[in-house]
Design a protein around this motif. Structure first.
Motif, PDB file in Angstrom:
ATOM      1  N   ASN A 274     -14.264   0.854   6.484  1.00  0.00           N
ATOM      2  CA  ASN A 274     -13.657   1.973   5.918  1.00  0.00           C
ATOM      3  C   ASN A 274     -13.087   1.806   5.253  1.00  0.00           C
ATOM      4  O   ASN A 274     -12.778   3.058   4.340  1.00  0.00           O
ATOM      5  CB  ASN A 274     -12.203   2.388   6.713  1.00  0.00           C
ATOM      6  CG  ASN A 274     -12.440   2.756   8.290  1.00  0.00           C
ATOM      7  OD1 ASN A 274     -14.333   3.224   8.894  1.00  0.00           O
ATOM      8  ND2 ASN A 274     -12.223   2.440   9.241  1.00  0.00           N
ATOM      9  N   ILE A 275     -12.373   0.709   4.167  1.00  0.00           N
ATOM     10  CA  ILE A 275     -12.792   1.280   2.554  1.00  0.00           C
ATOM     11  C   ILE A 275     -13.535   1.200   1.856  1.00  0.00           C
ATOM     12  O   ILE A 275     -13.448   1.832   1.354  1.00  0.00           O
ATOM     13  CB  ILE A 275     -11.898   0.271   2.130  1.00  0.00           C
ATOM     14  CG1 ILE A 275     -10.423  -0.155   3.190  1.00  0.00           C
ATOM     15  CG2 ILE A 275     -11.195  -0.280   0.857  1.00  0.00           C
ATOM     16  CD1 ILE A 275      -9.161  -1.649   3.059  1.00  0.00           C
TER      17      ILE A 275
ATOM     18  N   LEU B  77      -2.826   9.845   4.285  1.00  0.00           N
ATOM     19  CA  LEU B  77      -3.272  10.579   3.480  1.00  0.00           C
ATOM     20  C   LEU B  77      -2.000   9.450   1.824  1.00  0.00           C
ATOM     21  O   LEU B  77      -3.276   9.051   1.037  1.00  0.00           O
ATOM     22  CB  LEU B  77      -1.933  11.331   3.267  1.00  0.00           C
ATOM     23  CG  LEU B  77      -2.262  12.905   2.313  1.00  0.00           C
ATOM     24  CD1 LEU B  77      -3.785  13.080   2.600  1.00  0.00           C
ATOM     25  CD2 LEU B  77      -1.038  13.906   2.408  1.00  0.00           C
ATOM     26  N   SER B  78      -1.044   8.389   2.216  1.00  0.00           N
ATOM     27  CA  SER B  78      -1.121   7.304   1.483  1.00  0.00           C
ATOM     28  C   SER B  78      -2.061   6.720   0.791  1.00  0.00           C
ATOM     29  O   SER B  78      -2.652   7.146  -0.849  1.00  0.00           O
ATOM     30  CB  SER B  78       0.666   7.142   1.331  1.00  0.00           C
ATOM     31  OG  SER B  78       0.186   5.931   2.857  1.00  0.00           O
ATOM     32  N   ILE B  79      -2.726   6.169   1.645  1.00  0.00           N
ATOM     33  CA  ILE B  79      -3.364   5.064   1.418  1.00  0.00           C
ATOM     34  C   ILE B  79      -4.938   6.086   0.518  1.00  0.00           C
ATOM     35  O   ILE B  79      -5.897   5.486   0.507  1.00  0.00           O
ATOM     36  CB  ILE B  79      -3.926   4.773   3.281  1.00  0.00           C
ATOM     37  CG1 ILE B  79      -2.827   3.890   3.660  1.00  0.00           C
ATOM     38  CG2 ILE B  79      -5.559   3.791   2.610  1.00  0.00           C
ATOM     39  CD1 ILE B  79      -2.673   1.990   3.522  1.00  0.00           C
ATOM     40  N   ALA B  80      -5.456   6.760   1.652  1.00  0.00           N
ATOM     41  CA  ALA B  80      -6.544   7.824   0.988  1.00  0.00           C
ATOM     42  C   ALA B  80      -6.573   8.210  -0.499  1.00  0.00           C
ATOM     43  O   ALA B  80      -7.367   7.675  -1.534  1.00  0.00           O
ATOM     44  CB  ALA B  80      -7.096   8.868   1.598  1.00  0.00           C
TER      45      ALA B  80
ATOM     46  N   GLU C 280       0.881  -6.163   4.167  1.00  0.00           N
ATOM     47  CA  GLU C 280       1.352  -6.999   4.988  1.00  0.00           C
ATOM     48  C   GLU C 280       2.197  -5.949   6.565  1.00  0.00           C
ATOM     49  O   GLU C 280       1.781  -6.181   7.920  1.00  0.00           O
ATOM     50  CB  GLU C 280       2.190  -7.903   5.349  1.00  0.00           C
ATOM     51  CG  GLU C 280       1.118  -8.997   4.273  1.00  0.00           C
ATOM     52  CD  GLU C 280       1.888 -10.039   4.605  1.00  0.00           C
ATOM     53  OE1 GLU C 280       2.803 -10.571   4.800  1.00  0.00           O
ATOM     54  OE2 GLU C 280       1.726 -11.076   2.837  1.00  0.00           O
ATOM     55  N   LYS C 281       2.905  -5.381   5.976  1.00  0.00           N
ATOM     56  CA  LYS C 281       3.485  -4.326   7.274  1.00  0.00           C
ATOM     57  C   LYS C 281       2.645  -3.388   7.878  1.00  0.00           C
ATOM     58  O   LYS C 281       3.048  -3.300   9.306  1.00  0.00           O
ATOM     59  CB  LYS C 281       4.469  -3.319   6.344  1.00  0.00           C
ATOM     60  CG  LYS C 281       5.226  -2.663   7.044  1.00  0.00           C
ATOM     61  CD  LYS C 281       6.308  -1.423   6.367  1.00  0.00           C
ATOM     62  CE  LYS C 281       6.414  -0.444   7.027  1.00  0.00           C
ATOM     63  NZ  LYS C 281       7.348   0.805   6.835  1.00  0.00           N
TER      64      LYS C 281
ATOM     65  N   VAL D  37      -3.091  -4.072  -3.356  1.00  0.00           N
ATOM     66  CA  VAL D  37      -1.779  -4.265  -2.023  1.00  0.00           C
ATOM     67  C   VAL D  37      -2.047  -3.088  -1.750  1.00  0.00           C
ATOM     68  O   VAL D  37      -1.048  -2.801  -0.298  1.00  0.00           O
ATOM     69  CB  VAL D  37      -0.866  -3.902  -3.626  1.00  0.00           C
ATOM     70  CG1 VAL D  37       0.141  -3.747  -2.900  1.00  0.00           C
ATOM     71  CG2 VAL D  37      -0.538  -5.739  -4.699  1.00  0.00           C
ATOM     72  N   ILE D  38      -2.363  -1.967  -1.455  1.00  0.00           N
ATOM     73  CA  ILE D  38      -1.697  -1.218  -0.552  1.00  0.00           C
ATOM     74  C   ILE D  38      -2.976  -1.131   0.168  1.00  0.00           C
ATOM     75  O   ILE D  38      -2.060  -0.685   1.917  1.00  0.00           O
ATOM     76  CB  ILE D  38      -2.098   0.108  -1.561  1.00  0.00           C
ATOM     77  CG1 ILE D  38      -1.156   0.931  -2.084  1.00  0.00           C
ATOM     78  CG2 ILE D  38      -2.151   1.274  -0.058  1.00  0.00           C
ATOM     79  CD1 ILE D  38      -1.004   2.136  -3.037  1.00  0.00           C
TER      80      ILE D  38
END
Length: 121
Positions: free
Chosen positions: A7-8, A65-68, A113-114, A108-109
């Protein structure tokens, strides 16, 4: 993990398509005196942005959305690559440091781990 990586990579593909519009834009501005070439590159910029818009809609269905949006910052990296490949621009040490920071932040994003812990529950 393999699905997340896939996906990334898909997201990066969409970001690459977005940065290609910059190539079209620069080529259009370089051909101001040749109307047909200008019109071609200007039109291609809209075509590329249209394709990007449709693909981006699909991407934001798959990602938070924050990851995208964090991954869109990788456009800086791809734009620098295109500047070197197509326009023979030089890379400075400041460019390299900046790109390193963008890539590190994106990693990092993407692999927080969270988030991994929440998905495992």
């Amino acid at each position: 993990m393999l699905k997340k990586l896939k996906n990334i990579l898909l997201l990066q593909g969409v970001v690459i398509i977005y940065t290609i519009s910059s190539i079209m834009s620069k080529n259009a501005s370089a051909n101001r005196d040749d109307f047909m070439r200008f019109l071609f590159f200007f039109g291609m910029e809209f075509v590329v942005l249209g394709i990007y818009a449709m693909l981006w809609q699909q991407i934001i269905k798959r990602f938070e959305l924050s990851i995208a949006y964090a991954n869109r910052s990788m456009a800086v990296v791809w734009s620098m690559v295109w500047a070197v490949v197509f326009f023979h621009n030089e890379i400075t040490i400041n460019n390299i440091i900046g790109v390193f920071l963008v890539v590190a932040g994106t990693i990092v994003i993407n692999f927080d781990e969270k988030e991994e812990t929440e998905n495992a529950i």
